[in-house]
Design a protein around this motif. Sequence first.
Motif, PDB file in Angstrom:
ATOM      1  N   ARG A 134      -8.408  -1.279  31.760  1.00 62.20           N
ATOM      2  CA  ARG A 134      -9.177  -2.516  31.902  1.00 62.20           C
ATOM      3  C   ARG A 134     -10.132  -2.678  30.714  1.00 62.20           C
ATOM      4  NH1 ARG A 134      -8.741  -4.328  36.921  1.00 62.20           N
ATOM      5  NH2 ARG A 134      -8.832  -2.283  37.901  1.00 62.20           N
ATOM      6  N   GLN A 135     -10.737  -1.564  30.301  1.00 66.04           N
ATOM      7  CA  GLN A 135     -11.643  -1.599  29.156  1.00 66.04           C
ATOM      8  C   GLN A 135     -10.908  -2.023  27.891  1.00 66.04           C
ATOM      9  OE1 GLN A 135     -14.911  -1.234  28.841  1.00 66.04           O
ATOM     10  NE2 GLN A 135     -14.993  -1.201  26.610  1.00 66.04           N
ATOM     11  N   GLU A 157     -23.176   7.241  36.890  1.00 68.47           N
ATOM     12  CA  GLU A 157     -24.049   6.084  37.072  1.00 68.47           C
ATOM     13  C   GLU A 157     -25.468   6.493  37.448  1.00 68.47           C
ATOM     14  OE1 GLU A 157     -22.342   3.448  39.919  1.00 68.47           O
ATOM     15  OE2 GLU A 157     -20.705   2.810  38.609  1.00 68.47           O
ATOM     16  N   VAL A 202      -9.324   2.178  35.006  1.00 67.67           N
ATOM     17  CA  VAL A 202     -10.468   1.472  34.440  1.00 67.67           C
ATOM     18  C   VAL A 202     -10.458   1.525  32.910  1.00 67.67           C
ATOM     19  CG1 VAL A 202     -12.045   3.452  34.545  1.00 67.67           C
ATOM     20  CG2 VAL A 202     -12.952   1.137  34.715  1.00 67.67           C
ATOM     21  N   LEU A 207     -18.823  -0.014  30.440  1.00 58.65           N
ATOM     22  CA  LEU A 207     -18.132   1.054  31.159  1.00 58.65           C
ATOM     23  C   LEU A 207     -18.632   2.405  30.664  1.00 58.65           C
ATOM     24  CD1 LEU A 207     -15.838   1.997  33.089  1.00 58.65           C
ATOM     25  CD2 LEU A 207     -14.327   1.967  31.082  1.00 58.65           C
ATOM     26  N   LEU A 232     -19.872  -9.813  39.564  1.00 57.56           N
ATOM     27  CA  LEU A 232     -20.066  -8.389  39.835  1.00 57.56           C
ATOM     28  C   LEU A 232     -21.291  -8.203  40.727  1.00 57.56           C
ATOM     29  CD1 LEU A 232     -19.297  -5.413  39.290  1.00 57.56           C
ATOM     30  CD2 LEU A 232     -20.817  -5.500  37.291  1.00 57.56           C
ATOM     31  N   GLY A 273     -19.318   2.372  36.304  1.00 56.33           N
ATOM     32  CA  GLY A 273     -17.949   2.852  36.409  1.00 56.33           C
ATOM     33  C   GLY A 273     -16.955   1.731  36.577  1.00 56.33           C
ATOM     34  N   THR A 274     -17.328   0.534  36.167  1.00 58.11           N
ATOM     35  CA  THR A 274     -16.454  -0.625  36.262  1.00 58.11           C
ATOM     36  C   THR A 274     -16.618  -1.482  35.014  1.00 58.11           C
ATOM     37  OG1 THR A 274     -15.765  -2.437  37.724  1.00 58.11           O
ATOM     38  CG2 THR A 274     -18.121  -2.140  37.404  1.00 58.11           C
ATOM     39  N   VAL A 275     -15.699  -2.424  34.833  1.00 56.06           N
ATOM     40  CA  VAL A 275     -15.708  -3.306  33.664  1.00 56.06           C
ATOM     41  C   VAL A 275     -16.045  -4.723  34.115  1.00 56.06           C
ATOM     42  CG1 VAL A 275     -14.328  -4.273  31.774  1.00 56.06           C
ATOM     43  CG2 VAL A 275     -13.999  -1.885  32.465  1.00 56.06           C
ATOM     44  N   GLU A 282      -9.247  -8.352  35.491  1.00 54.47           N
ATOM     45  CA  GLU A 282     -10.254  -7.767  36.374  1.00 54.47           C
ATOM     46  C   GLU A 282      -9.706  -7.435  37.761  1.00 54.47           C
ATOM     47  OE1 GLU A 282     -13.370 -10.634  36.354  1.00 54.47           O
ATOM     48  OE2 GLU A 282     -12.334 -12.063  37.652  1.00 54.47           O
TER      49      GLU A 282
END
Length: 203
Positions: free
Chosen positions: A173-174, A58, A170, A52, A25, A16-18, A164
């Motif tokens: 961000r993608q 997840e 999000v 993502l 990370l 769920g993050t980039v 970031e």
Amino acid sequence: MNTAVQVVDLPLFPLGTVLFPDGVLPLKLFEARYLDMAARCMRTNTPFGVCLIQEGGEVGNPAVPYEVGAVARIVGWDMSEPGLLFITTRGGERFRVLERHIQSDRLQSARVVLLDEPPVQPVPEALLDVLPLLEAIVEDAGEEMFPQPHRFDDATWVGYRLAEILPIPVKARQRLLELDDSVLRLEIIYSYLEQHKLLGGLE
């Protein structure tokens, strides 16, 4: 820029993050499929891919990821709690998924093409106001979050670091990750910072 197309096979970790190139990370792993994946990557010194999540979650059934992600290399780990593996990863090359497969253990793997980055170019003069803000954030956060080398003279690196940490959705961000044009990425970020009156420093 490398003009040769590089196609590689990677295990995938939809999140769920980039993850951006050169980004840090930290991850907490507890599902068997990802514990096995991490153990294999550490044993063979090979990376995995972070994408993502576009649909799904997840945990549980395999999620549908976005096609563009980043290679993740494990640079540190800790297993101080039974059944939990804490790893620290560092972002590598961006990639685009060509084919995706779901294994019997529900781990996803993919054939991906690595995406070239543009040649190193300085931050354009019209966008230089982003640098004091980023320099202050990097100094405050320290090298655990922003390890050396710090390339403030590289528009691509500066754009990734700002992308970031911006307080943006999000999916936005993608979209910044997917852009191939480093200056365009910085222009979008500059407009956001200017609109939210952040160019004078942190509020």
